[in-house]
Design a protein around this motif. Sequence first.
Motif, PDB file in Angstrom:
ATOM      1  N   ALA A 119       0.831  -1.207   0.000  1.00 17.50           N
ATOM      2  CA  ALA A 119       0.000   0.000   0.000  1.00 17.50           C
ATOM      3  C   ALA A 119       0.868   1.261   0.000  1.00 17.50           C
ATOM      4  O   ALA A 119       0.565   2.246  -0.688  1.00 17.50           O
ATOM      5  CB  ALA A 119      -0.928  -0.004   1.213  1.00 17.50           C
ATOM      6  N   GLU A 120       1.967   1.224   0.735  1.00 15.02           N
ATOM      7  CA  GLU A 120       2.890   2.361   0.778  1.00 15.02           C
ATOM      8  C   GLU A 120       3.550   2.571  -0.575  1.00 15.02           C
ATOM      9  O   GLU A 120       3.703   3.710  -1.044  1.00 15.02           O
ATOM     10  CB  GLU A 120       3.945   2.102   1.853  1.00 15.02           C
ATOM     11  CG  GLU A 120       4.937   3.221   2.043  1.00 15.02           C
ATOM     12  CD  GLU A 120       5.940   2.933   3.145  1.00 15.02           C
ATOM     13  OE1 GLU A 120       7.038   3.538   3.124  1.00 15.02           O
ATOM     14  OE2 GLU A 120       5.653   2.088   4.019  1.00 15.02           O
ATOM     15  N   SER A 121       3.921   1.483  -1.218  1.00 14.52           N
ATOM     16  CA  SER A 121       4.571   1.576  -2.523  1.00 14.52           C
ATOM     17  C   SER A 121       3.606   2.077  -3.594  1.00 14.52           C
ATOM     18  O   SER A 121       3.994   2.859  -4.475  1.00 14.52           O
ATOM     19  CB  SER A 121       5.141   0.208  -2.911  1.00 14.52           C
ATOM     20  OG  SER A 121       6.133  -0.203  -1.997  1.00 14.52           O
ATOM     21  N   VAL A 122       2.376   1.640  -3.531  1.00 14.70           N
ATOM     22  CA  VAL A 122       1.364   2.123  -4.482  1.00 14.70           C
ATOM     23  C   VAL A 122       1.137   3.618  -4.292  1.00 14.70           C
ATOM     24  O   VAL A 122       0.998   4.368  -5.271  1.00 14.70           O
ATOM     25  CB  VAL A 122       0.048   1.338  -4.313  1.00 14.70           C
ATOM     26  CG1 VAL A 122      -1.086   2.014  -5.096  1.00 14.70           C
ATOM     27  CG2 VAL A 122       0.219  -0.102  -4.790  1.00 14.70           C
ATOM     28  N   ALA A 123       1.137   4.067  -3.040  1.00 11.54           N
ATOM     29  CA  ALA A 123       0.954   5.495  -2.767  1.00 11.54           C
ATOM     30  C   ALA A 123       2.088   6.324  -3.371  1.00 11.54           C
ATOM     31  O   ALA A 123       1.864   7.444  -3.842  1.00 11.54           O
ATOM     32  CB  ALA A 123       0.865   5.726  -1.258  1.00 11.54           C
ATOM     33  N   VAL A 124       3.295   5.776  -3.386  1.00 12.53           N
ATOM     34  CA  VAL A 124       4.430   6.469  -4.004  1.00 12.53           C
ATOM     35  C   VAL A 124       4.208   6.594  -5.512  1.00 12.53           C
ATOM     36  O   VAL A 124       4.438   7.660  -6.097  1.00 12.53           O
ATOM     37  CB  VAL A 124       5.747   5.727  -3.703  1.00 12.53           C
ATOM     38  CG1 VAL A 124       6.883   6.271  -4.563  1.00 12.53           C
ATOM     39  CG2 VAL A 124       6.105   5.850  -2.225  1.00 12.53           C
ATOM     40  N   VAL A 125       3.779   5.521  -6.131  1.00 15.86           N
ATOM     41  CA  VAL A 125       3.480   5.565  -7.571  1.00 15.86           C
ATOM     42  C   VAL A 125       2.428   6.625  -7.851  1.00 15.86           C
ATOM     43  O   VAL A 125       2.558   7.438  -8.784  1.00 15.86           O
ATOM     44  CB  VAL A 125       3.001   4.180  -8.067  1.00 15.86           C
ATOM     45  CG1 VAL A 125       2.452   4.285  -9.497  1.00 15.86           C
ATOM     46  CG2 VAL A 125       4.137   3.176  -8.008  1.00 15.86           C
ATOM     47  N   GLU A 126       1.387   6.646  -7.056  1.00 17.34           N
ATOM     48  CA  GLU A 126       0.315   7.623  -7.250  1.00 17.34           C
ATOM     49  C   GLU A 126       0.829   9.053  -7.075  1.00 17.34           C
ATOM     50  O   GLU A 126       0.417   9.960  -7.815  1.00 17.34           O
ATOM     51  CB  GLU A 126      -0.818   7.336  -6.259  1.00 17.34           C
ATOM     52  CG  GLU A 126      -1.553   6.039  -6.553  1.00 17.34           C
ATOM     53  CD  GLU A 126      -2.547   5.658  -5.469  1.00 17.34           C
ATOM     54  OE1 GLU A 126      -3.440   4.818  -5.749  1.00 17.34           O
ATOM     55  OE2 GLU A 126      -2.448   6.185  -4.340  1.00 17.34           O
ATOM     56  N   ALA A 127       1.740   9.252  -6.125  1.00 20.94           N
ATOM     57  CA  ALA A 127       2.302  10.583  -5.892  1.00 20.94           C
ATOM     58  C   ALA A 127       3.131  11.047  -7.091  1.00 20.94           C
ATOM     59  O   ALA A 127       3.092  12.221  -7.482  1.00 20.94           O
ATOM     60  CB  ALA A 127       3.153  10.583  -4.626  1.00 20.94           C
TER      61      ALA A 127
END
Length: 258
Positions: A119-127
Motif C-alpha cells: 500500500a505504501e509503494s502504491v501510494a508512491v506511484v500515485e504521488a
Amino acid sequence: MTNVAEQATTLLALHSNPKLLTVVNVWDAISAKIVAEVEGTQALATASHSIAVAHGYEDGENIPVDLMIAAVGRIVAATELPVTADLEAGYGNAGETTRKAIGVGAVGANIEDQMKPLAESVAVVEAVIAAAQAEGVEFVLNARTDAFLRAGDRPHAEVLADAIERGSSYLAAGAPVVFVPGAVSEDDIKAIVDVWGPQKLTLIGAPGSVALPRMQELGVARVSYGPFSQSVALMALQDLAKDVNASGGLPKDYRHLN
C-alpha cells in the motif's frame, strides 16, 4: 515545458513500440554526449549508482537529492534525446523529487519500492503520477519492484508471484511500465508478460541475462544497463593504467571522443 511534454510523449511511444528499447545508462554530460552520438540511440537513462559514486557517495540515497537532480539536469542539457532518471526511492518525497526532475527536463524515472508494504509503494506511484500530471507531462514512470533483488532464500515461485502482484498494482496506479531488475529467466518473463501484457515489463541487461532478440520476442518493453555501463568505462581506464605502468600506452584503436 512544451518541449519536455513532447519528449515525454516520445519516450512513452518508444516503450509502447514492439521493438525493444535499449538504453545504455549514463552518469554525466560527457557520457551522455558519447552515448547519444551512437547511431540507433533513441533515449538516455541515468544510473543513480553511477552518479552517486562519481560524486563520492555510496549508492542508496546517500547523495543529496539536489545534487542528484543537478546531475540529471546536466545530462539533459547535453543531449536532445529524451532522458529518464534513476531517482532511487524518491529521496523521502517521490512526488516532489519527480517535480524537480521534470523541472530540469527529465521525462521519465525509475522509482524503487525497496519491498516496502504494498500500500505504501502504491501510494508512491500515485504521488509520482500526480506530480507529473500537475506539471502537464505524460511522465514515463518505470516503477521498480525489488522482489527479485531481495529474494534471499524465498522460494522462486513466491518471489515471482510477489513481483507480478506488485507490478500489477503499480500498473493499475498509473505507471506505464514496471522494472524488475535481478536474475529474471525466460520463463519468468513469459509468466510476467502473460499477466501484464506486452510492453509493460522492463529489465536490466546483466551477465547471463536473456538475449536481447529473445526479450523482444517475449514482449519486453525496455532493457537498461544500470551501473554496468560505468563499470565498462572504468575497466577501460584501469586497463590503460595497467598498460602504461607496463611501459605501454594508448590502445591501437584509440579514438578521440572528447
